[in-house]
Design an enzyme around this catalytic site. Structure first.
Site, short mmCIF file in Angstrom:
data_model
loop_
_atom_site.label_atom_id
_atom_site.label_comp_id
_atom_site.label_asym_id
_atom_site.label_seq_id
_atom_site.Cartn_x
_atom_site.Cartn_y
_atom_site.Cartn_z
N ARG A 119 0.83 -1.21 0.00
CA ARG A 119 0.00 0.00 0.00
C ARG A 119 0.85 1.25 0.00
O ARG A 119 0.51 2.25 -0.63
CB ARG A 119 -0.92 0.01 1.23
CG ARG A 119 -2.06 -0.99 1.17
CD ARG A 119 -2.73 -1.10 2.54
NE ARG A 119 -3.14 0.19 3.04
CZ ARG A 119 -3.08 0.54 4.33
NH1 ARG A 119 -2.62 -0.31 5.23
NH2 ARG A 119 -3.48 1.73 4.71
N SER B 246 -6.23 -3.34 8.01
CA SER B 246 -4.82 -3.35 8.42
C SER B 246 -4.67 -3.06 9.90
O SER B 246 -4.01 -3.79 10.64
CB SER B 246 -4.04 -2.31 7.61
OG SER B 246 -2.70 -2.23 8.05
#
Length: 440
Positions: free
Chosen positions: A169, A184
């Site tokens: 990411r 996350s």
């Protein structure tokens, strides 16, 4: 029905809904290596553009949690944690964990590396000589039990799928996805076996969510998914329209915390956020009857030096120097070029493009543009001027810590471009805008 990784990506790319087994299959493939780097990046981009339903978010969070070990604790107090969505000069974790521990909480904090323009707690810890920021699980357990808190990086045992996706990411422009942020953060927290979590969701020019509405949507997602997964969670929306602290970097932020905990310097903006988040944790963990009592307990933990003592014990137990708080500059690396950055004209700071200040630190070497990039712990910015500050030939916008004159000059140009200076007075907005799912 089992789907190939590329078919799962295709379904989400085209706006379809993924079943829980599809998500679990894809995440298991990320952990085992069956899913390639390119496929993981494509999945992240598909989610970024198409989004996930609440059910898909829960499934993704659970799959990432279950990709590794899930800790269980047997401690005489509540197991609590805090997580910030990231900003510039946000090193609250290093002050909050020992303050909460001083009040009877246990804080097993699993931190991450920097994402995009924001600094990472793990990178800051790595600037402390000898500090083992990624110990084995048993050491993590022991330090938490004996000291009351342990701040470490994500290990290979806890939510390993998230660790892989986290780094992807960072370099694929998918950091801002509410769905991926939610999964996350919460996968790591659920894997840590927490009994309470407080989220610091930032909004403003230095946050991933630059407006309060988006930050509120993220906070609501986090609170909804976490509580739905059995983890009592509340969130605070806090302002990031200027750096939270006057230091941004790695070693310079550790030095800032040393000054803060020992009382050599306590800036009100940073202190207020630290106290509010810490107090919220005490109420959530039933260590205080209400927020007023909780604030008083945290203030006492900091003013009395108890928080500083616990922080120092944690550092020593994890391999760091025993006098870090007393002599931070003796132990922390210093950049060879340190000089002031002055505004082009005198005046009062009206606005700060805080994200660009963070990008300037990354450009100095204090962050990453690729997952494998090393971080220069010595570089950064200190004495950052806040909104309403008067800057002139004496008071700079900041002091740059760089490896070369050329790097220092590039940072100076970036910092000057990040500040709007005017003649009239200026004031910051509310530091804490809202509480969501507040513990009571």
């Amino acid at each position: 029905m089992t789907l190939l990784p590329q078919e799962i990506i295709r379904r989400k790319r085209d706006g379809g809904r993924l079943e829980a087994e599809h998500i679990h299959s894809f995440i298991e493939g990320m952990t085992s290596g069956r899913v390639s780097e390119g496929q993981a990046a494509s999945f992240a981009m598909a989610v970024f553009f198409r989004g996930l339903s609440v059910q898909e978010r829960v499934a993704l969070t659970r799959a990432m949690t279950q990709s590794g070990e899930v800790l269980k604790w047997d401690l005489p107090g509540p197991v609590l944690d805090k997580h910030s969505t990231g900003g510039v000069g946000d090193t609250v974790s290093l002050a909050l964990a020992p303050a909460v521990a001083a009040c009877g909480g246990y804080v097993p904090m699993i931190s991450g590396r920097g994402l995009g323009h924001t600094g990472g707690t793990l990178d800051k810890l790595d600037s402390i000589p000898g500090y083992v920021s990624q110990p084995d699980i048993e050491t993590f357990r022991r330090v938490t039990r004996e000291i009351g808190c342990a701040i470490i990086g994500q290990t290979a045992d806890l939510a390993p799928a998230d660790k892989r996706l986290y780094s992807i990411r960072d370099v694929t422009a998918t950091v801002e996805s509410i769905d991926l942020i939610t999964a996350s953060i919460l996968s790591k927290k659920l894997a840590a076996g927490l009994q309470g979590l407080v989220m610091d969701v930032k909004f403003g020019s230095g946050a991933f969510m630059d407006n309060a509405a988006d930050a509120r949507a993220l906070a609501e997602s986090l609170v909804l998914v976490a509580n739905g997964a059995g983890l009592p969670t509340s969130a605070l929306l806090t302002d990031m329209n200027e750096p939270l602290a006057s230091a941004a970097g790695n070693a310079v932020e550790v030095a800032y915390i040393a000054d803060y905990l020992t009382g050599r310097r306590r800036e009100k903006r940073f202190h207020d956020v630290n106290v509010e988040l810490s107090a919220e944790m005490l109420v959530l963990g039933k260590l205080a009857h209400d927020i007023t009592e909780a604030r008083a307990r945290i203030e006492d933990a900091i003013a009395s030096g108890k928080a500083a003592e616990i922080f120092q014990r944690m550092v020593v137990t994890l391999g760091g120097p025993k006098d870090l708080l007393e002599r931070p500059t003796h132990h922390l690396k210093a950049a060879p070029v340190i000089r002031a950055i002055h505004a082009e004209r005198a005046g009062i700071v009206q606005k700060v493009a805080t994200r660009e200040v963070g990008v300037a630190v990354v450009a100095l070497g204090g962050g990453r543009t690729r997952p494998q990039d090393p971080v220069d712990h010595a570089v950064g910015l200190t004495e950052l001027a806040g909104i309403g500050a008067h800057v002139d030939g004496e008071r700079p916008l900041a002091i740059v810590h760089a490896q070369s004159e050329d790097a220092a000059e590039a940072a100076a140009r970036a910092v000057r471009a990040s500040y709007i200076i005017g003649a009239g007075p200026a004031r910051s907005g509310p530091l804490i805008l809202e509480r969501i799912g507040v513990a009571s």
